[in-house]
Design a protein around this motif. Structure first.
Motif, PDB file in Angstrom:
ATOM      1  N   ALA A  96      15.337  16.653  57.065  1.00 33.17           N
ATOM      2  CA  ALA A  96      14.629  17.601  57.787  1.00 33.17           C
ATOM      3  C   ALA A  96      14.694  18.802  57.355  1.00 33.17           C
ATOM      4  CB  ALA A  96      15.632  17.424  59.208  1.00 33.17           C
ATOM      5  N   GLU A  97      15.500  19.340  56.644  1.00 28.13           N
ATOM      6  CA  GLU A  97      15.819  20.730  55.915  1.00 28.13           C
ATOM      7  C   GLU A  97      14.844  20.752  55.000  1.00 28.13           C
ATOM      8  OE1 GLU A  97      19.637  22.112  55.143  1.00 28.13           O
ATOM      9  OE2 GLU A  97      20.365  21.329  56.818  1.00 28.13           O
ATOM     10  N   ALA A  98      14.701  19.771  54.226  1.00 22.64           N
ATOM     11  CA  ALA A  98      13.697  19.710  53.089  1.00 22.64           C
ATOM     12  C   ALA A  98      12.196  19.634  53.332  1.00 22.64           C
ATOM     13  CB  ALA A  98      14.076  18.457  52.017  1.00 22.64           C
ATOM     14  N   THR A  99      11.745  19.018  54.462  1.00 21.90           N
ATOM     15  CA  THR A  99      10.862  19.247  55.224  1.00 21.90           C
ATOM     16  C   THR A  99      10.432  20.371  55.855  1.00 21.90           C
ATOM     17  OG1 THR A  99      11.087  16.505  55.553  1.00 21.90           O
ATOM     18  CG2 THR A  99       9.170  17.846  56.654  1.00 21.90           C
ATOM     19  N   ALA A 100      11.358  21.026  56.295  1.00 22.60           N
ATOM     20  CA  ALA A 100      11.146  22.224  56.997  1.00 22.60           C
ATOM     21  C   ALA A 100      10.858  23.391  55.996  1.00 22.60           C
ATOM     22  CB  ALA A 100      12.270  22.698  57.758  1.00 22.60           C
ATOM     23  N   LYS A 101      11.604  23.272  54.767  1.00 22.25           N
ATOM     24  CA  LYS A 101      11.158  24.233  53.721  1.00 22.25           C
ATOM     25  C   LYS A 101       9.955  23.887  52.541  1.00 22.25           C
ATOM     26  CE  LYS A 101      16.018  25.423  53.099  1.00 22.25           C
ATOM     27  NZ  LYS A 101      17.072  25.422  52.386  1.00 22.25           N
ATOM     28  N   SER A 102       9.362  22.883  53.195  1.00 21.53           N
ATOM     29  CA  SER A 102       8.180  22.242  52.359  1.00 21.53           C
ATOM     30  C   SER A 102       8.405  21.847  50.974  1.00 21.53           C
ATOM     31  CB  SER A 102       6.884  23.281  52.684  1.00 21.53           C
ATOM     32  OG  SER A 102       6.782  23.371  54.032  1.00 21.53           O
ATOM     33  N   LEU A 103       9.532  21.503  50.550  1.00 22.35           N
ATOM     34  CA  LEU A 103       9.696  21.075  49.270  1.00 22.35           C
ATOM     35  C   LEU A 103       9.144  19.676  48.803  1.00 22.35           C
ATOM     36  CD1 LEU A 103      13.639  21.929  49.351  1.00 22.35           C
ATOM     37  CD2 LEU A 103      11.767  23.322  48.749  1.00 22.35           C
ATOM     38  N   LYS A 104       8.852  19.763  47.712  1.00 16.77           N
ATOM     39  CA  LYS A 104       8.217  18.536  47.047  1.00 16.77           C
ATOM     40  C   LYS A 104       8.783  18.286  45.604  1.00 16.77           C
ATOM     41  CE  LYS A 104       3.998  18.795  50.209  1.00 16.77           C
ATOM     42  NZ  LYS A 104       4.356  18.109  51.004  1.00 16.77           N
ATOM     43  N   GLY A 105       8.428  17.015  45.223  1.00 13.44           N
ATOM     44  CA  GLY A 105       8.533  16.630  43.735  1.00 13.44           C
ATOM     45  C   GLY A 105      10.060  16.796  43.432  1.00 13.44           C
ATOM     46  N   ASP A 106      10.461  17.273  42.257  1.00 11.00           N
ATOM     47  CA  ASP A 106      11.741  17.958  41.541  1.00 11.00           C
ATOM     48  C   ASP A 106      12.370  18.754  42.499  1.00 11.00           C
ATOM     49  OD1 ASP A 106      11.313  15.816  39.601  1.00 11.00           O
ATOM     50  OD2 ASP A 106      10.512  17.537  38.006  1.00 11.00           O
ATOM     51  N   GLU A 107      11.603  19.845  43.158  1.00  9.50           N
ATOM     52  CA  GLU A 107      12.360  20.822  43.718  1.00  9.50           C
ATOM     53  C   GLU A 107      12.970  19.990  45.023  1.00  9.50           C
ATOM     54  OE1 GLU A 107       9.959  23.668  45.830  1.00  9.50           O
ATOM     55  OE2 GLU A 107      11.025  25.191  44.567  1.00  9.50           O
ATOM     56  N   ARG A 108      12.483  19.090  45.672  1.00 11.77           N
ATOM     57  CA  ARG A 108      13.004  18.393  46.944  1.00 11.77           C
ATOM     58  C   ARG A 108      14.272  17.477  46.312  1.00 11.77           C
ATOM     59  NH1 ARG A 108      10.871  16.798  51.693  1.00 11.77           N
ATOM     60  NH2 ARG A 108      11.916  15.141  52.871  1.00 11.77           N
ATOM     61  N   LYS A 109      13.907  16.977  44.924  1.00  8.61           N
ATOM     62  CA  LYS A 109      15.112  16.030  44.828  1.00  8.61           C
ATOM     63  C   LYS A 109      16.463  16.609  44.547  1.00  8.61           C
ATOM     64  CE  LYS A 109      12.356  12.455  42.466  1.00  8.61           C
ATOM     65  NZ  LYS A 109      11.724  11.896  40.947  1.00  8.61           N
ATOM     66  N   ALA A 110      16.138  17.849  43.719  1.00 13.83           N
ATOM     67  CA  ALA A 110      17.215  18.832  43.507  1.00 13.83           C
ATOM     68  C   ALA A 110      17.957  19.372  44.948  1.00 13.83           C
ATOM     69  CB  ALA A 110      16.880  19.862  42.679  1.00 13.83           C
ATOM     70  N   PHE A 111      17.274  19.547  45.832  1.00 15.62           N
ATOM     71  CA  PHE A 111      17.730  20.192  46.988  1.00 15.62           C
ATOM     72  C   PHE A 111      18.415  19.052  47.932  1.00 15.62           C
ATOM     73  CE2 PHE A 111      17.563  20.224  51.718  1.00 15.62           C
ATOM     74  CZ  PHE A 111      18.039  21.203  52.064  1.00 15.62           C
ATOM     75  N   MET A 112      17.966  17.648  47.763  1.00 14.09           N
ATOM     76  CA  MET A 112      18.503  16.585  48.370  1.00 14.09           C
ATOM     77  C   MET A 112      19.899  16.244  47.891  1.00 14.09           C
ATOM     78  SD  MET A 112      16.873  15.692  51.100  1.00 14.09           S
ATOM     79  CE  MET A 112      17.375  13.863  51.538  1.00 14.09           C
ATOM     80  N   SER A 113      19.842  16.357  46.434  1.00 14.21           N
ATOM     81  CA  SER A 113      21.171  16.176  45.600  1.00 14.21           C
ATOM     82  C   SER A 113      22.333  16.925  46.133  1.00 14.21           C
ATOM     83  CB  SER A 113      20.871  15.924  44.210  1.00 14.21           C
ATOM     84  OG  SER A 113      21.924  15.943  43.565  1.00 14.21           O
ATOM     85  N   THR A 114      21.735  18.351  46.006  1.00 10.31           N
ATOM     86  CA  THR A 114      22.885  19.215  46.500  1.00 10.31           C
ATOM     87  C   THR A 114      23.248  19.249  48.085  1.00 10.31           C
ATOM     88  OG1 THR A 114      21.860  20.692  44.837  1.00 10.31           O
ATOM     89  CG2 THR A 114      23.392  21.862  46.361  1.00 10.31           C
ATOM     90  N   CYS A 115      22.241  18.927  48.639  1.00  6.74           N
ATOM     91  CA  CYS A 115      22.720  18.881  50.427  1.00  6.74           C
ATOM     92  C   CYS A 115      23.486  17.724  50.458  1.00  6.74           C
ATOM     93  CB  CYS A 115      21.290  18.726  50.927  1.00  6.74           C
ATOM     94  SG  CYS A 115      21.442  18.627  52.798  1.00  6.74           S
TER      95      CYS A 115
END
Length: 101
Positions: free
Chosen positions: A34-53
């Protein structure tokens, strides 16, 4: 007829298990997603965020108070470190320290 009971029981258990509450990992995944979606993250940026989160410790665990045994362990460990104890001397000290009330 008896052969039919076991498979039906297993199917019933599988269907019922779908209704149980989500695990902590599932909740964490939902929150991070939900946080990644709210930040409109896509691709590698989203993967990195999800991994850290997902690797981050939950906030509830950080606020959980220590048990009396954990507090005693922390105190005894600090005392042993201050005294510079190692090996068998440290084990003996920790054992005696933890036995005290």
């Amino acid at each position: 007829m008896k052969m039919l009971h076991a498979p039906l029981l297993m199917i019933g258990l599988l269907l019922c298990s779908q209704g149980f509450a989500a695990t902590a990992q599932q909740n964490k995944m939902t929150t991070c997603n939900a946080e990644a979606t709210a930040k409109s993250l896509k691709g590698d940026e989203r993967k990195a965020f999800m991994s850290t989160c997902l690797k981050a410790a939950p906030a509830a665990d950080a606020a959980k108070p220590m048990t009396p045994q954990q507090e005693k362990m922390k105190t005894c460990n600090a005392d042993a470190t201050t005294k510079g104890l190692k090996g068998d001397a440290r084990k003996a000290f920790m054992s005696e320290c933890l036995k005290k009330k």
